[in-house]
Design an enzyme around this catalytic site. Structure first.
Site, PDB file in Angstrom:
ATOM      1  N   LYS A 107       0.811  -1.218   0.000  1.00 39.89           N
ATOM      2  CA  LYS A 107       0.000   0.000   0.000  1.00 39.89           C
ATOM      3  C   LYS A 107       0.849   1.275   0.000  1.00 39.89           C
ATOM      4  CE  LYS A 107      -4.110  -2.132   1.941  1.00 39.89           C
ATOM      5  NZ  LYS A 107      -3.706  -3.540   2.151  1.00 39.89           N
TER       6      LYS A 107
HETATM    7  C1  PLP Z   1      -4.499  -4.618   1.626  1.00 40.79           C
HETATM    8  C2  PLP Z   1      -3.769  -5.904   1.506  1.00 40.79           C
HETATM    9  C3  PLP Z   1      -4.196  -6.936   0.624  1.00 40.79           C
HETATM   10  C4  PLP Z   1      -5.475  -6.849  -0.173  1.00 40.79           C
HETATM   11  O1  PLP Z   1      -5.447  -5.894  -1.194  1.00 40.79           O
HETATM   12  P1  PLP Z   1      -6.829  -5.426  -1.861  1.00 40.79           P
HETATM   13  O2  PLP Z   1      -6.423  -4.366  -2.840  1.00 40.79           O
HETATM   14  O3  PLP Z   1      -7.656  -4.865  -0.739  1.00 40.79           O
HETATM   15  O4  PLP Z   1      -7.457  -6.606  -2.488  1.00 40.79           O
HETATM   16  C5  PLP Z   1      -3.424  -8.076   0.523  1.00 40.79           C
HETATM   17  N1  PLP Z   1      -2.310  -8.229   1.255  1.00 40.79           N
HETATM   18  C6  PLP Z   1      -1.874  -7.287   2.102  1.00 40.79           C
HETATM   19  C7  PLP Z   1      -0.656  -7.539   2.911  1.00 40.79           C
HETATM   20  C8  PLP Z   1      -2.586  -6.095   2.267  1.00 40.79           C
HETATM   21  O5  PLP Z   1      -2.152  -5.170   3.132  1.00 40.79           O
END
Ligand code: PLP
Length: 428
Positions: A107
């Protein structure tokens, strides 16, 4: 570029308004009015371009002329100041490591890009906004780090007391400056409810926006990953498939956007834990969201994935054409732990539980499509899920320096137990 609301009851807006609003007034997600494929020559010679050039080509039509070229290129440069390597795991299976950013979570890219866009929109100090987010763990740290020191942007992060890991709590609560952490006496859903209430409360005297993947400035930059991966493997001349560990389905939806831009991706696999609303929908044709269940891949504990509606829009709400390009499989914690062990034993690679779910998705697909190159996304560094990883693999994970450094910092958070506490803070 204009954006319309998927609820179709709000006026169209430009990029800046969509970023600042987060969600449309009719509570719908924003979606770009058009998607123009990139030049075929560019894609065929992608190996000749830097990550920064690729990212600029991918995103420029979605920003339009609202950010000058040079500024946008500078934003991209600062956003992408780390690596995105593809690592071979076994024959026809590789992993795209998305955890080399400052908080070691994928993210980071979206948070850094969005923060810099808001910083630009506030360059004359007349568009101050407050970013309000609830986090169950990883989002908060990435947002806190991404927005740290950005002019004219205040960040307020709500997290459930005692429910995030020690590392995650330190990432949220030790930065200071324009970042405030509110430690909520409750669970994640309480934090989420408080945020939703604030967005609807006309007595809040600040401009509020969200920083989760409903926001286009956090969602769209995730397209870059798929281009960067393709650039590293296209010379192998194999059909490329992505397996994406999915929760809110923002990441995989960005991958489909990359495909619409002309990236030759053969198929997408959304790998989920037991929160299986989407796999069930593909099987039974009925979309039936459920309350989320707790798992060891907890960043994907989502019962009603907010971005799935964008995926349906990308396929013109046609289930048959969706199924043609997209599969989804669900896996239990037991299967996930077993996969972590197999990857460690056979490839000497330490996967976190989310990556392991992605690996399982890849293996499932390869059963009937053995001649493709399947890349799964490793969305977090194993240290972010230290207890599960060490317990499952019976090994010790070395704590990276950038994590070690924050473990000694002092936590600072405002305790609150109700919405009134949040409101009072926002209006003070
Ligand atoms: C947020 C997250 C996901 C999921 O991603 P999405 O875009 O919400 O499907 C998967 N793995 C980790 C470690 C995350 O932080």
């Amino acid at each position: 570029m204009n954006y319309y609301s998927l609820n179709k009851k709000s006026p169209k807006v430009n990029f800046q308004e969509a970023v600042v609003n987060g969600l449309a007034p009719d509570r719908g997600l924003y979606f770009p009015e058009s998607i123009t494929p990139l030049d075929n020559d560019f894609i065929q010679n992608i190996g000749e371009y830097s990550n920064e050039e690729i990212a600029y080509q991918a995103i420029k039509q979605f920003v339009g002329d609202e950010i000058p070229t040079e500024t946008l290129q500078q934003i991209i440069k600062e956003t992408l100041s780390f690596d995105f390597p593809v690592v071979e795991i076994e024959k026809n299976v590789g992993t795209l490591e998305l955890f080399h950013g400052p908080t070691m979570a994928f993210k980071d890219v979206g948070a850094r890009f969005m923060a810099r866009c808001l910083g630009y929109f506030n360059r004359n100090n007349d568009n101050k906004v407050t970013v309000l987010v609830a986090t169950s763990g990883d989002t908060g740290g990435a947002v806190a780090d991404g927005f740290l020191g950005v002019k004219g942007v205040e960040v307020v992060i709500l997290y459930p007391s005692g429910k995030v890991s020690n590392i995650q709590e330190k990432q949220l609560t030790t930065l200071g400056q324009n970042i405030t952490a509110l430690e909520v006496d409750g669970v994640f859903d309480d934090c989420q409810d408080m945020v939703k209430t604030a967005f609807l409360d006309t007595e809040i005297n600040r401009v509020l926006t969200s920083a989760n993947s409903i926001n286009i400035a956090r969602w769209l930059p995730q397209m870059f990953y798929f281009f960067f991966a393709y650039k590293q493997v296209y010379k192998q001349n194999k059909e490329v498939v992505f397996s994406v560990p999915s929760g809110n389905f923002g990441n995989i939806c960005a991958g489909i956007m990359a495909q619409k831009l002309g990236l030759p991706i053969k198929h997408f696999i959304a790998a989920t834990n037991v929160n299986d609303t989407v796999p069930n929908y593909l099987k039974e044709g009925v979309y039936n969201p459920k309350p989320s269940k707790a798992t060891i891949s907890n960043a994907m504990d989502v019962g009603n994935p907010s971005n799935f509606i964008r995926i349906q829009e990308l396929f013109n709400n046609d289930l048959a054409s969706l199924k043609n390009a997209f599969s989804s499989y669900s896996f239990t914690d037991e299967e996930t732990r077993k996969a972590m062990k197999v990857i460690y034993k056979n490839s000497n690679y330490v996967a976190d539980p989310h990556g392991a779910v992605g690996y399982l998705g890849a293996k499932e697909y390869l059963k009937n499509n053995s001649d493709t190159l399947c890349l799964f996304l490793e969305t977090a560094h194993p240290v972010k899920f230290l207890d599960v990883v060490e317990d499952t693999l019976d090994t010790q994970v070395t704590i990276p320096e950038k994590i070690e450094a924050i473990l000694h910092k002092k936590k600072s958070a405002i305790k609150t137990s109700s919405y009134d506490g949040l409101k009072e803070f926002l209006n003070s």
